[in-house]
Design a protein around this motif. Sequence first.
Motif, PDB file in Angstrom:
ATOM      1  N   MET A 150     -84.276 -54.976 -23.771  1.00 52.28           N
ATOM      2  CA  MET A 150     -85.207 -53.911 -24.156  1.00 52.28           C
ATOM      3  C   MET A 150     -84.637 -52.531 -23.810  1.00 52.28           C
ATOM      4  O   MET A 150     -84.754 -51.574 -24.585  1.00 52.28           O
ATOM      5  N   ALA A 151     -84.001 -52.420 -22.643  1.00 50.64           N
ATOM      6  CA  ALA A 151     -83.360 -51.160 -22.256  1.00 50.64           C
ATOM      7  C   ALA A 151     -82.197 -50.852 -23.189  1.00 50.64           C
ATOM      8  O   ALA A 151     -81.969 -49.692 -23.565  1.00 50.64           O
ATOM      9  N   LEU A 152     -81.449 -51.878 -23.571  1.00 51.80           N
ATOM     10  CA  LEU A 152     -80.341 -51.710 -24.511  1.00 51.80           C
ATOM     11  C   LEU A 152     -80.841 -51.196 -25.853  1.00 51.80           C
ATOM     12  O   LEU A 152     -80.233 -50.296 -26.459  1.00 51.80           O
ATOM     13  N   LEU A 153     -81.951 -51.735 -26.328  1.00 48.94           N
ATOM     14  CA  LEU A 153     -82.528 -51.277 -27.589  1.00 48.94           C
ATOM     15  C   LEU A 153     -82.974 -49.822 -27.497  1.00 48.94           C
ATOM     16  O   LEU A 153     -82.806 -49.043 -28.451  1.00 48.94           O
ATOM     17  N   ALA A 154     -83.547 -49.442 -26.353  1.00 47.25           N
ATOM     18  CA  ALA A 154     -84.007 -48.066 -26.173  1.00 47.25           C
ATOM     19  C   ALA A 154     -82.847 -47.083 -26.249  1.00 47.25           C
ATOM     20  O   ALA A 154     -82.995 -45.977 -26.792  1.00 47.25           O
ATOM     21  N   LYS A 155     -81.696 -47.455 -25.697  1.00 46.92           N
ATOM     22  CA  LYS A 155     -80.527 -46.577 -25.721  1.00 46.92           C
ATOM     23  C   LYS A 155     -79.801 -46.629 -27.062  1.00 46.92           C
ATOM     24  O   LYS A 155     -79.282 -45.618 -27.536  1.00 46.92           O
ATOM     25  N   ARG A 156     -79.754 -47.803 -27.668  1.00 46.37           N
ATOM     26  CA  ARG A 156     -79.054 -47.961 -28.940  1.00 46.37           C
ATOM     27  C   ARG A 156     -79.824 -47.331 -30.096  1.00 46.37           C
ATOM     28  O   ARG A 156     -79.225 -46.750 -31.015  1.00 46.37           O
ATOM     29  N   LYS A 196     -86.249 -42.564 -17.787  1.00 41.92           N
ATOM     30  CA  LYS A 196     -85.147 -42.469 -16.828  1.00 41.92           C
ATOM     31  C   LYS A 196     -85.001 -43.805 -16.105  1.00 41.92           C
ATOM     32  O   LYS A 196     -85.984 -44.491 -15.853  1.00 41.92           O
ATOM     33  N   ASN A 197     -83.744 -44.142 -15.754  1.00 45.24           N
ATOM     34  CA  ASN A 197     -83.465 -45.424 -15.097  1.00 45.24           C
ATOM     35  C   ASN A 197     -84.135 -46.567 -15.857  1.00 45.24           C
ATOM     36  O   ASN A 197     -84.842 -47.406 -15.286  1.00 45.24           O
ATOM     37  N   THR A 198     -83.904 -46.586 -17.172  1.00 43.58           N
ATOM     38  CA  THR A 198     -84.630 -47.500 -18.044  1.00 43.58           C
ATOM     39  C   THR A 198     -84.422 -48.952 -17.656  1.00 43.58           C
ATOM     40  O   THR A 198     -85.372 -49.751 -17.635  1.00 43.58           O
ATOM     41  N   GLY A 199     -83.171 -49.329 -17.351  1.00 46.41           N
ATOM     42  CA  GLY A 199     -82.897 -50.712 -16.994  1.00 46.41           C
ATOM     43  C   GLY A 199     -83.642 -51.137 -15.746  1.00 46.41           C
ATOM     44  O   GLY A 199     -84.237 -52.220 -15.700  1.00 46.41           O
ATOM     45  N   MET A 200     -83.628 -50.296 -14.720  1.00 48.22           N
ATOM     46  CA  MET A 200     -84.310 -50.610 -13.471  1.00 48.22           C
ATOM     47  C   MET A 200     -85.817 -50.725 -13.676  1.00 48.22           C
ATOM     48  O   MET A 200     -86.456 -51.683 -13.209  1.00 48.22           O
ATOM     49  N   MET A 201     -86.406 -49.757 -14.392  1.00 47.35           N
ATOM     50  CA  MET A 201     -87.852 -49.753 -14.581  1.00 47.35           C
ATOM     51  C   MET A 201     -88.309 -50.888 -15.485  1.00 47.35           C
ATOM     52  O   MET A 201     -89.377 -51.467 -15.284  1.00 47.35           O
ATOM     53  N   MET A 202     -87.510 -51.223 -16.493  1.00 48.87           N
ATOM     54  CA  MET A 202     -87.847 -52.356 -17.353  1.00 48.87           C
ATOM     55  C   MET A 202     -87.840 -53.653 -16.550  1.00 48.87           C
ATOM     56  O   MET A 202     -88.737 -54.501 -16.692  1.00 48.87           O
ATOM     57  N   ASN A 203     -86.825 -53.822 -15.711  1.00 48.72           N
ATOM     58  CA  ASN A 203     -86.773 -55.017 -14.878  1.00 48.72           C
ATOM     59  C   ASN A 203     -87.906 -55.036 -13.862  1.00 48.72           C
ATOM     60  O   ASN A 203     -88.437 -56.109 -13.542  1.00 48.72           O
ATOM     61  N   LEU A 204     -88.283 -53.855 -13.354  1.00 45.69           N
ATOM     62  CA  LEU A 204     -89.401 -53.793 -12.415  1.00 45.69           C
ATOM     63  C   LEU A 204     -90.698 -54.202 -13.092  1.00 45.69           C
ATOM     64  O   LEU A 204     -91.505 -54.951 -12.524  1.00 45.69           O
ATOM     65  N   ALA A 205     -90.915 -53.707 -14.321  1.00 41.37           N
ATOM     66  CA  ALA A 205     -92.118 -54.075 -15.070  1.00 41.37           C
ATOM     67  C   ALA A 205     -92.154 -55.582 -15.307  1.00 41.37           C
ATOM     68  O   ALA A 205     -93.182 -56.246 -15.113  1.00 41.37           O
ATOM     69  N   ILE A 232     -82.213 -72.201  -9.366  1.00 40.22           N
ATOM     70  CA  ILE A 232     -81.245 -71.112  -9.191  1.00 40.22           C
ATOM     71  C   ILE A 232     -80.867 -70.487 -10.533  1.00 40.22           C
ATOM     72  O   ILE A 232     -80.528 -69.301 -10.606  1.00 40.22           O
ATOM     73  N   ALA A 233     -80.949 -71.273 -11.606  1.00 40.48           N
ATOM     74  CA  ALA A 233     -80.654 -70.743 -12.938  1.00 40.48           C
ATOM     75  C   ALA A 233     -81.544 -69.562 -13.293  1.00 40.48           C
ATOM     76  O   ALA A 233     -81.186 -68.730 -14.139  1.00 40.48           O
ATOM     77  N   GLY A 234     -82.706 -69.460 -12.649  1.00 42.54           N
ATOM     78  CA  GLY A 234     -83.615 -68.347 -12.911  1.00 42.54           C
ATOM     79  C   GLY A 234     -83.024 -66.997 -12.559  1.00 42.54           C
ATOM     80  O   GLY A 234     -83.411 -65.978 -13.129  1.00 42.54           O
ATOM     81  N   ILE A 235     -82.056 -66.960 -11.631  1.00 44.46           N
ATOM     82  CA  ILE A 235     -81.419 -65.699 -11.247  1.00 44.46           C
ATOM     83  C   ILE A 235     -80.709 -65.081 -12.432  1.00 44.46           C
ATOM     84  O   ILE A 235     -80.770 -63.862 -12.657  1.00 44.46           O
ATOM     85  N   GLY A 236     -80.038 -65.925 -13.220  1.00 44.89           N
ATOM     86  CA  GLY A 236     -79.284 -65.400 -14.350  1.00 44.89           C
ATOM     87  C   GLY A 236     -80.113 -65.119 -15.574  1.00 44.89           C
ATOM     88  O   GLY A 236     -79.859 -64.154 -16.302  1.00 44.89           O
ATOM     89  N   ILE A 237     -81.123 -65.941 -15.812  1.00 48.51           N
ATOM     90  CA  ILE A 237     -81.889 -65.812 -17.052  1.00 48.51           C
ATOM     91  C   ILE A 237     -82.918 -64.688 -16.973  1.00 48.51           C
ATOM     92  O   ILE A 237     -83.325 -64.123 -17.987  1.00 48.51           O
ATOM     93  N   ALA A 238     -83.353 -64.322 -15.761  1.00 51.59           N
ATOM     94  CA  ALA A 238     -84.455 -63.376 -15.590  1.00 51.59           C
ATOM     95  C   ALA A 238     -84.207 -61.989 -16.170  1.00 51.59           C
ATOM     96  O   ALA A 238     -85.068 -61.425 -16.848  1.00 51.59           O
ATOM     97  N   PRO A 239     -83.047 -61.357 -15.913  1.00 51.39           N
ATOM     98  CA  PRO A 239     -82.877 -59.967 -16.366  1.00 51.39           C
ATOM     99  C   PRO A 239     -82.587 -59.807 -17.856  1.00 51.39           C
ATOM    100  O   PRO A 239     -82.502 -58.673 -18.336  1.00 51.39           O
TER     101      PRO A 239
END
Length: 425
Positions: free
Chosen positions: A337-343, A146-155, A324-331
């Motif tokens: 990985m979340a996209l793969l889990a759903k796809r 559940k909330n795969t995107g959020m939890m993946m980013n948290l990990a 600042i570029a790290g803000i965009g590249i991080a997620p």
Amino acid sequence: MEKQQYQLQPNDLNKNSPVLEKYNYFILLSIVFGGFLIFGLSENIKGPAIPEIQADFHLNEGQLGFLLALNSLGYLLACSFTSFLSDKVGIKWTGVIAFASMAIAGLCMYMSSTYAFLSMSYFLLYIGNGMLEIGLGIMAVRIFTKNTGMMMNLAHFFYGLSSTVAPIFASSMMQWNITSGELGWRGMYVIMLALSLLPILPSLLAKFPAETSQEEGRVSYRSLFRDPIAWLIVAILSCGIVSELAIGSWLVHFLVKAYNWNLKDASGMLSMFFLFFMLARLFLGPLTDKIGYTLSILILSAFSGICSLLAVVVGEGGAILFAIAGIGIAPIYPTVMALLAKRYPNGTGTAITFTVTFMSIASVIGNLFIGYIIDNVNSIFSTQGGEKGLIGLQVGYGFIGILALLCSLCCLVLYIIFRKRHAVL
């Protein structure tokens, strides 16, 4: 009634009891989060060490690029057999082997006296890193339903957390005075990589989740090879991750060589990059679930690419844009990985292995390419009487920003395809 309640209490000690399942879940979380902490340390202590390694072994930029490419080759090799190893011995023992090999690699790096032996030591380290990343990815997908995107980013936030402090700790430790002199990059690697032994104990105690998807409709490598969506995802992840890893590998080197920064200040800027990187994964994770994984990657990777290119164009005064570029590249990685889990819900482990394996091939080529871009551009401008050194570094780092923009472009194509199919993820 009271007697029945009393008789049920000993069942809390059964293998399938809710109490033990809860404790097991927290142990698994500690392994996943701790594993990403170790992963971040092992990946990003090399930034401050590279200039010292270059000086000790008298390496040029091309040899540095080859060293980093060989590291990625070890990572690629690990990706090719980790899924098979996990099926044979389980995720638990795969993780244990990964952690142990990383610690052994630290000892080998300490003893390295030649460029070849050093390269093989890095090779072993990245075999462990590759095994660890595949194992943690599969485990996280099975836990975070559940909330795969959020939890993946948290990990992956924990990867960013350790990556933020890794360059500072590494550069500081290298200057520690011991009886025989400074600790240096060799001693720093031994101490840092010895920390990879810590997650082994909880790994031995935990009960790891099995894949619950049914065999019917299960994704296979053959089907992925024929799936254009799978290849688009490979391209997205490859461009994004090569850009991310290249910043970690080349930023300190760039600032030291191009702007004559000292090692401490350059490492501080790399840590600033990972600070933004870490915070982005912590706070932008919920956003990816709300606006969609594909659109999130599209917007954020474009932001990262623009920041990197602007930093190169503006010059030393715009160095903060590198961070600042790290803000965009991080997620990008956790969201893919979340996209793969759903796809690919049936066989997510197979999809992750397929994607990360080809991403690793791109990483091998990317690191090698950046090193030789710098050398070749420097050579051209040297023969023409130009300013040797700075131009090559600028072009090489500009290529890192271009990769982030290519990631966004590939994601735009994927988004259009999903919209036509009315299946935007």
